[in-house]
Design an enzyme around this catalytic site. Structure first.
Site, short mmCIF file in Angstrom:
data_model
loop_
_atom_site.label_atom_id
_atom_site.label_comp_id
_atom_site.label_asym_id
_atom_site.label_seq_id
_atom_site.Cartn_x
_atom_site.Cartn_y
_atom_site.Cartn_z
N ASP A 92 -64.15 0.83 -19.27
CA ASP A 92 -62.82 0.54 -18.76
C ASP A 92 -61.93 1.77 -18.84
OD1 ASP A 92 -60.08 -0.72 -18.63
OD2 ASP A 92 -61.35 -2.48 -18.47
N ARG B 42 -58.64 1.80 -17.65
CA ARG B 42 -57.25 1.45 -17.34
C ARG B 42 -56.28 2.14 -18.27
NH1 ARG B 42 -58.41 -4.79 -16.04
NH2 ARG B 42 -59.95 -4.37 -17.63
#
Ligand SMILES: [Zn+2]
Length: 203
Positions: free
Chosen positions: A136, A138
């Site tokens: 991930d 983000r």
């Protein structure tokens, strides 16, 4: 964090009328982001009601071209987005932070490469790792900065992802988690199973 509130306007939607805020960063464009003036990124906040204060219903959502625009059944992004906007509209107050970063930050081309690997039997996590990406990418600092700019102090975050809660809290926004499962098509079943078993998403 180099972040500027660049523009805002009314935005009537199927879920009611929001205000849309567009933010620009001065950082180099991340993979898959929309390039602005060569280097900057644009991210969005959809706001309903007076959100300066505490206990604001919120969602931090990453863009998904295949799911949200093309209606792909490989993921549940569009249903999650609709459900979040619907919950905010029913409460009459809340923020949706929409980060323009495809495929959790790896870009559209690499997301489709990952789909090809999944078609060969790898799950979403293995596929990303095989392409050399972490699970991930983000950017919670960015989401936190947008929330701060809107005067949001604490949030009730619509998510099933403990990493998202931890990431936002580490970035300085106190979070109370609200579960956010939606009905997903059976095509997305393997993807959702991998999110639960490999990324710690809570059922
Ligand atoms: Zn998606």
């Amino acid at each position: 964090m180099d972040l500027t509130r660049y523009s805002e306007a009314r935005l009537p939607t199927a879920h009611g009328e929001f205000r849309i805020f567009v933010y620009r960063t001065g950082r180099p464009a991340g993979l898959g982001s929309t390039a602005v003036n060569g280097a900057d990124e644009e991210h969005v906040a959809l706001v309903m009601g007076e959100v300066a204060g505490d206990d604001v219903l919120a969602r931090v959502h990453s863009s998904c071209f295949t799911g949200e625009v093309l209606g792909s059944h490989r993921c549940d992004c569009r249903a999650q987005l609709d459900a979040a906007m619907d919950r905010i509209a029913r409460e009459g107050r809340g923020v949706l932070v929409y980060l323009v970063q495809e495929g959790r930050g790896i870009g559209l081309g690499n997301k489709v490469r990952a789909y090809a690997l999944q078609d060969q039997g790898h799950d979403t996590v293995d596929a990303n790792l095989q392409l050399g990406f972490d699970v991930d990418h983000r950017n919670y600092d960015l989401a936190a900065a947008i929330l701060r700019d809107l005067g949001v102090h604490t949030v009730r975050l619509m998510t099933n992802n403990p990493a998202k809660v931890a990431g936002l809290e580490a970035a300085g926004v106190p979070v109370r988690q609200e579960s956010h499962w939606v009905d997903a098509s059976e095509h997305a079943a393997d993807y959702l199973e991998a999110k639960k078993t490999k990324m710690g998403h809570i059922a």
